[in-house]
Every structure is written in structure tokens, then in C-alpha cells.
Scaffold this motif. Sequence first.
Motif, PDB file in Angstrom:
ATOM      1  N   MET A   1     -16.770   1.847 -11.028  1.00 46.30           N
ATOM      2  CA  MET A   1     -15.826   2.946 -11.172  1.00 46.30           C
ATOM      3  C   MET A   1     -15.171   3.300  -9.830  1.00 46.30           C
ATOM      4  N   GLY A   2     -16.007   3.387  -8.780  1.00 44.52           N
ATOM      5  CA  GLY A   2     -15.473   3.732  -7.474  1.00 44.52           C
ATOM      6  C   GLY A   2     -14.461   2.722  -6.973  1.00 44.52           C
ATOM      7  N   LEU A   3     -14.752   1.433  -7.202  1.00 38.99           N
ATOM      8  CA  LEU A   3     -13.847   0.376  -6.755  1.00 38.99           C
ATOM      9  C   LEU A   3     -12.496   0.481  -7.462  1.00 38.99           C
ATOM     10  N   LEU A   4     -12.518   0.789  -8.750  1.00 38.78           N
ATOM     11  CA  LEU A   4     -11.284   0.939  -9.517  1.00 38.78           C
ATOM     12  C   LEU A   4     -10.463   2.124  -9.001  1.00 38.78           C
ATOM     13  N   VAL A   5     -11.125   3.239  -8.722  1.00 37.52           N
ATOM     14  CA  VAL A   5     -10.431   4.414  -8.194  1.00 37.52           C
ATOM     15  C   VAL A   5      -9.812   4.080  -6.840  1.00 37.52           C
ATOM     16  N   MET A   6     -10.571   3.378  -5.984  1.00 39.90           N
ATOM     17  CA  MET A   6     -10.046   2.991  -4.673  1.00 39.90           C
ATOM     18  C   MET A   6      -8.810   2.102  -4.826  1.00 39.90           C
ATOM     19  N   ILE A   7      -8.861   1.151  -5.733  1.00 39.35           N
ATOM     20  CA  ILE A   7      -7.727   0.252  -5.957  1.00 39.35           C
ATOM     21  C   ILE A   7      -6.512   1.027  -6.463  1.00 39.35           C
ATOM     22  N   LEU A   8      -6.731   1.980  -7.364  1.00 36.13           N
ATOM     23  CA  LEU A   8      -5.619   2.820  -7.833  1.00 36.13           C
ATOM     24  C   LEU A   8      -5.021   3.612  -6.671  1.00 36.13           C
ATOM     25  N   GLY A   9      -5.895   4.127  -5.799  1.00 35.16           N
ATOM     26  CA  GLY A   9      -5.419   4.841  -4.614  1.00 35.16           C
ATOM     27  C   GLY A   9      -4.612   3.939  -3.693  1.00 35.16           C
ATOM     28  N   LEU A  10      -5.082   2.708  -3.509  1.00 36.40           N
ATOM     29  CA  LEU A  10      -4.355   1.748  -2.673  1.00 36.40           C
ATOM     30  C   LEU A  10      -2.974   1.451  -3.265  1.00 36.40           C
ATOM     31  N   LEU A  11      -2.927   1.276  -4.573  1.00 40.31           N
ATOM     32  CA  LEU A  11      -1.635   1.000  -5.229  1.00 40.31           C
ATOM     33  C   LEU A  11      -0.661   2.166  -5.050  1.00 40.31           C
ATOM     34  N   LEU A  12      -1.163   3.384  -5.201  1.00 42.24           N
ATOM     35  CA  LEU A  12      -0.304   4.555  -5.028  1.00 42.24           C
ATOM     36  C   LEU A  12       0.132   4.699  -3.570  1.00 42.24           C
ATOM     37  N   PHE A  13      -0.818   4.614  -2.651  1.00 39.01           N
ATOM     38  CA  PHE A  13      -0.527   4.784  -1.231  1.00 39.01           C
ATOM     39  C   PHE A  13       0.461   3.729  -0.736  1.00 39.01           C
ATOM     40  N   PHE A  14       0.179   2.465  -1.040  1.00 43.96           N
ATOM     41  CA  PHE A  14       1.065   1.408  -0.552  1.00 43.96           C
ATOM     42  C   PHE A  14       2.343   1.302  -1.374  1.00 43.96           C
ATOM     43  N   GLY A  15       2.295   1.736  -2.626  1.00 43.01           N
ATOM     44  CA  GLY A  15       3.513   1.771  -3.422  1.00 43.01           C
ATOM     45  C   GLY A  15       4.544   2.690  -2.793  1.00 43.01           C
ATOM     46  N   VAL A  16       4.098   3.869  -2.394  1.00 43.10           N
ATOM     47  CA  VAL A  16       4.993   4.832  -1.747  1.00 43.10           C
ATOM     48  C   VAL A  16       5.443   4.309  -0.385  1.00 43.10           C
ATOM     49  N   HIS A  17       4.505   3.739   0.369  1.00 36.94           N
ATOM     50  CA  HIS A  17       4.865   3.231   1.694  1.00 36.94           C
ATOM     51  C   HIS A  17       5.785   2.004   1.608  1.00 36.94           C
ATOM     52  N   THR A  18       5.656   1.238   0.557  1.00 32.99           N
ATOM     53  CA  THR A  18       6.539   0.093   0.366  1.00 32.99           C
ATOM     54  C   THR A  18       7.949   0.553  -0.008  1.00 32.99           C
ATOM     55  N   LEU A  19       8.045   1.700  -0.684  1.00 31.85           N
ATOM     56  CA  LEU A  19       9.356   2.260  -1.002  1.00 31.85           C
ATOM     57  C   LEU A  19      10.178   2.457   0.275  1.00 31.85           C
ATOM     58  N   THR A  20       9.501   2.823   1.360  1.00 32.18           N
ATOM     59  CA  THR A  20      10.186   3.015   2.638  1.00 32.18           C
ATOM     60  C   THR A  20      10.868   1.735   3.106  1.00 32.18           C
ATOM     61  N   THR A  21      10.283   0.597   2.798  1.00 34.34           N
ATOM     62  CA  THR A  21      10.840  -0.681   3.253  1.00 34.34           C
ATOM     63  C   THR A  21      12.033  -1.125   2.406  1.00 34.34           C
ATOM     64  N   GLN A  22      12.149  -0.573   1.220  1.00 36.52           N
ATOM     65  CA  GLN A  22      13.248  -0.920   0.310  1.00 36.52           C
ATOM     66  C   GLN A  22      14.365   0.103   0.501  1.00 36.52           C
TER      67      GLN A  22
END
Length: 194
Positions: A1-22
Amino acid sequence: MGLLVMILGLLLFFGVHTLTTQRKLRAQVIAATGEGGYKIGYSVASLVGLALIIWGFSKYRATGWIDVWTPPTAFRHIAVALMLPAVIMVVASYIRGRIYTTLKHPMLTGIKLWAATHLLANGDLGSIILFGSFLAWAVFDRISLKSRTDAGAPPIPVGGPGNDLIAIAVGLVAYLALAFAFHPVVIGVPVVGA
């Protein structure tokens, strides 16, 4: 469960940060939400992503640890030594001097070094996903900077060697605080003697 939550957090965090590059997509979001709306949304999404990463990784460490390989003890010592320049590089991205002009993007260089050293010192699946994600994102962001037409942030004045001395001093204090206060208390793993 913890690993899944961490992965969701990574997707959200890097998704937003990747928006900056676009840059075109970012401009469309700003046009639709306004500069303030964009900044608030970006900040909230980043903080939620970061909170999910921290909570998920903590839960994973407590309940779902998965060993992939066992790093040699020497790798921990190498990681401890390399973290000092990594922290100094991050500080030098804000207190700009010769370090900044030499590295061009010391924040990304510091993140890459931080992630690589943690990959050296940790052989579990959660750490590999966490630090591997940060390393991959920093490499991607550095490559994307080459194709951007704008700086992406307000300019910070670049000083001389005095700024480097300040960055080194602040970096050293931050490194010691991270190593001896933050890491053992928040992460739960002592840096020295572990």
C-alpha cells in the motif's frame, strides 16, 4: 500500500513539474487559470504529491520493505561524502556565483547527485523507485532546458566568489542539519553509524 501511495505521489509531483517543461501547454494553463491560479494549483499539487511521497515511503519502510540488492557498506560512506557537494550545489542555485556559472543548472546537478548517491546506498525497491524517479526527472529537465526559449523563472543576480563562499557555508550548515537532525528524526535512519 505504501509503495502505491508513493508512486501516486511521484506521478503527481513530477506531472506538475513536467508541465513546467511544456511551455506551450503551460501557457495555455496560465491563460485559462490566470498566473495566480496557475501558481496556486502548481503549489498545491506539488505539496500534495510531496506529502504522498513522504507518507507512502514511510509506510513502505514500516510495512512493505522489499530488498533488491545489498549495497556494500563503503557505498554509504561514499553517499555521505557526496551529499555535501550536492547540498552546496542546490544552495548555489539561489546564492549565485562561480559555482552557478560553471554548472549552469546547479539545482538539477545537485538533485542528480543526491539521487545517485541514495541509489548507491539503498538497495530496496522503494528507494530504487523513489531516487531513480528523481534522477530520471532531473536528467529529463536538464535536457528540456536546452530547447526552451525562456529562462522559466525570474532572473537572480549572479555575484562573484563571495557568493560561492556564502553558498558553501550555508550548504555546510544545511548538510549538517540534514545529516544529524532531519535524516534520523524524519527519515528514521541515522546517516552516521547506520
